[in-house]
Enzyme design. Structure first.
Site, PDB file in Angstrom:
ATOM      1  N   CYS A 385      17.894 -44.326 -35.918  1.00  0.00           N
ATOM      2  CA  CYS A 385      16.457 -44.240 -36.146  1.00  0.00           C
ATOM      3  C   CYS A 385      15.840 -43.018 -35.452  1.00  0.00           C
ATOM      4  O   CYS A 385      16.026 -41.906 -35.919  1.00  0.00           O
ATOM      5  CB  CYS A 385      15.796 -45.543 -35.720  1.00  0.00           C
ATOM      6  N   HIS A 512      18.915 -49.492 -38.564  1.00  0.00           N
ATOM      7  CA  HIS A 512      19.498 -49.989 -37.313  1.00  0.00           C
ATOM      8  C   HIS A 512      20.703 -50.878 -37.616  1.00  0.00           C
ATOM      9  O   HIS A 512      20.543 -52.095 -37.748  1.00  0.00           O
ATOM     10  CB  HIS A 512      18.462 -50.814 -36.548  1.00  0.00           C
ATOM     11  N   GLU A 514      22.806 -51.951 -35.744  1.00  0.00           N
ATOM     12  CA  GLU A 514      23.046 -52.910 -34.655  1.00  0.00           C
ATOM     13  C   GLU A 514      22.465 -54.299 -34.955  1.00  0.00           C
ATOM     14  O   GLU A 514      22.920 -55.292 -34.420  1.00  0.00           O
ATOM     15  CB  GLU A 514      22.507 -52.380 -33.320  1.00  0.00           C
TER      16      GLU A 514
HETATM   17  N1  GLN Z   1       9.439 -43.574 -33.578  1.00  0.00           N
HETATM   18  C1  GLN Z   1      10.215 -43.396 -34.760  1.00  0.00           C
HETATM   19  C2  GLN Z   1       9.471 -43.821 -36.010  1.00  0.00           C
HETATM   20  O1  GLN Z   1       8.502 -44.527 -35.932  1.00  0.00           O
HETATM   21  C3  GLN Z   1      11.530 -44.129 -34.646  1.00  0.00           C
HETATM   22  C4  GLN Z   1      11.371 -45.598 -34.582  1.00  0.00           C
HETATM   23  C5  GLN Z   1      12.628 -46.279 -34.088  1.00  0.00           C
HETATM   24  O2  GLN Z   1      13.485 -45.652 -33.493  1.00  0.00           O
HETATM   25  N2  GLN Z   1      12.722 -47.583 -34.285  1.00  0.00           N
HETATM   26  O3  GLN Z   1       9.870 -43.466 -37.089  1.00  0.00           O
END
Ligand code: GLN
Length: 536
Positions: A385, A512, A514
């Site tokens: 992400c 994600h 995970e």
């Molecule tokens: N801050 C980034 C976004 O909003 C990544 C978010 C995250 O890592 N969950 O896209």
């Protein structure tokens, strides 16, 4: 819902005893018996969901397939049970009160004084019963957060009391998880805190059927006798829950002390033996690895390891399946960006690096430095992400010559916003539940590393973000060798996977992985990452 069995799980003495793991273990026993299990968590706080809380305060926000942002106990439920849970299964005081107040404004209680009992308790009971009915559940686990006696959880305990009164005896069971401290001075396990917390429960009209005593070691015979006598439960219903190195050992320990049998007896369920052989084998692999790797997790919520619990667990799953001990080291990237440490010093001895999800500008430049170092020094790197976004910013700066390329999350005025808000996010101001959330499909490019990892061209993983790789830069990135190998399977065309070919493992996902890794079925992304760290 006739036929549904209810297991309520409460906690005593203090928080952090691992009630969620006890719930998940009971769920695992029930699922192995072929029952449909619905785990529900009740949280006393007034946030509607934990999505707006800082992970350092509350631990990780777990994201569900349906887009719900929920308590991290849901991670345990899914990892232990291998099921997909739902947002409706996390009740918070915030959610309950919001709905009662909305109903009051709509006139649903017209003429009545709206009260904690029956209106708030009815709202809770209705939601519990609806979840059971919708899923046609055989067993519902209702874990009540916090510690008995906390004001904010009282209303959930009251709802549990009413339900237990209404249900036939054999349809509900109350498992109370408490602490049994060891007092060095007298060389004894002390039962008084447990006795007090059981009294506190009784004063709320709740009688424990089973007491799970968390202690450093197994409960001694005389400890069990004492708890049984003073807390009014048969001795067989006092279960040891000793400290463990690996949380996946907990169901084995609880089973060893017959928790599964006792709960089945209480609920009048058939009690055939559960087969935990494969589970046991995996736990033994975890405890007795043949190989070892060091992974650096480079983030900014490193002060509370619970902020990254799903990543740690995904690594543990690989550890069990690859018989390789995965040690993780948390690196605070703010220290790198302040110049307190060089990247080389921070990554000393690491076989691989993860840049996890995150928010805001603090620590971002440190992560960009880490990404550069790993790319250039051929250290396996997995970006998740925010990790993907900052890896792309680094690649743009150093490989595409795009000066000061950045994310607008870090620098709103940047001349080169290679990472920018997703168009639909531009007019969103409210913060609760407004990100791009939950399970989304990705179309994977043929012949890519992503395809090799997943073994298919169409995957579904979970998201939680507002920003994306700015489409204006896709071409330049690709021309300079970054492969954009996974794209959203809808009209948004959001890039969801990037990778580099000439590197042992340079892979990043906008999703994600995970969140979908379970003990029995680890995430293929993490598996390939750990394998490449083992080769390094
Ligand atoms: N801050 C980034 C976004 O909003 C990544 C978010 C995250 O890592 N969950 O896209």
């Amino acid at each position: 819902m006739p036929g549904t069995k209810w297991v309520f799980i409460s906690g005593g003495v203090l928080s952090g005893l691992g009630k969620g793991l006890v719930s998940a273990s009971i769920g695992r026993f029930m699922k192995s018996r072929g029952y449909d299990v619905v785990p529900i968590k009740c949280d006393g706080y007034l946030n509607v969901d934990p999505g707006t809380m800082n992970p350092i305060e509350h631990g990780e926000v777990f994201v569900l397939e349906d887009g719900g942002e929920v308590d991290m106990d849901f991670g345990h439920y899914e990892r232990f049970l291998g099921i997909t849970t739902k947002f409706d299964w996390n009740l918070t005081s915030g959610k309950i009160f919001q709905s009662v107040i909305e109903k009051e404004r709509e006139g649903e209680y017209l003429g009545k004084t709206v009260q904690m009992i029956p209106h708030v308790t009815d709202e809770i009971k209705e939601r519990l019963e609806n979840a059971a009915a919708e899923e046609d559940a055989d067993v519902v686990l209702v874990e009540i957060g916090g510690t008995v006696g906390d004001l904010e959880n009282m209303i959930f305990l009251e709802a549990a009391r009413q339900m237990r009164l209404e249900l036939p005896d054999e349809d509900s069971c109350l498992v109370h998880v408490t602490l049994v401290p060891w007092l060095d001075a007298v060389g004894e396990q002390k039962t008084k805190p447990t006795q007090h917390s059981v009294k506190e429960l009784e004063s709320l009209g709740l009688e424990a059927d089973v007491i799970v005593g968390r202690a450093e070691n197994n409960l001694e015979q005389k400890t069990k006798e004492k708890i049984s006598l003073f807390c009014n439960v048969p001795e067989k219903h006092v279960i040891s829950n000793p400290d463990v190195e690996e949380v996946y050992r907990i169901p084995l320990n609880l089973k060893e002390d017959d928790l599964d049998e006792v709960v089945c007896d209480e609920l009048d369920l058939r009690n055939e033996d559960v087969d935990m052989e494969r589970w046991q084998e995996l736990v033994e692999n975890l405890e007795d690895p043949e190989d070892e790797v060091e992974i650096a997790i480079c983030g900014k919520y490193t002060k509370l390891e619970d902020s990254y619990v799903s990543i740690k667990e995904a690594l543990n799953h690989c550890s069990a399946h690859l018989k390789c001990g995965v040690n993780y080291n948390f690196i605070e990237t703010t220290e790198i960006e302040k110049g307190e440490k060089t990247v080389r010093e921070a990554l000393e001895g690491s076989d691989g690096v993860i840049i996890p999800g995150g928010f805001g500008s603090r620590g971002a430049e440190g992560k960009i430095d880490v990404a550069e170092y790993c790319r250039e020094n051929r250290i396996p790197i997995l970006g998740l992400c925010y990790g993907l976004q900052l890896m792309v910013a680094e690649f743009a700066r150093n490989e595409c010559g795009i000066e000061e390329a950045n994310s607008t999350e870090v620098d709103e005025e940047t001349a080169n916003p290679v990472i920018d808000l997703i168009p639909e996010q531009k007019n969103v101001d409210a913060k609760g539940g407004t990100m791009r959330l939950g399970g989304q499909f990705t179309e994977i490019e043929e012949g890519s590393m992503a395809e090799e990892i997943y073994g298919k061209s169409d995957i579904k993983e979970r998201f939680r973000h507002r920003y994306e790789i700015n489409p204006r830069y896709h071409e330049t990135l690709e021309e300079n060798g970054l492969r954009l190998t996974g794209v959203a399977k809808n009209e948004s065309h959001i890039v969801q996977v990037v990778e580099l070919q000439e590197h042992p493992f340079y892979f990043a996902t906008q999703f994600h992985p995970e969140f979908t890794s379970t003990f029995e079925e680890p995430s293929p992304v993490f598996m390939e990452f750990v394998k490449s760290c083992m080769e390094g």
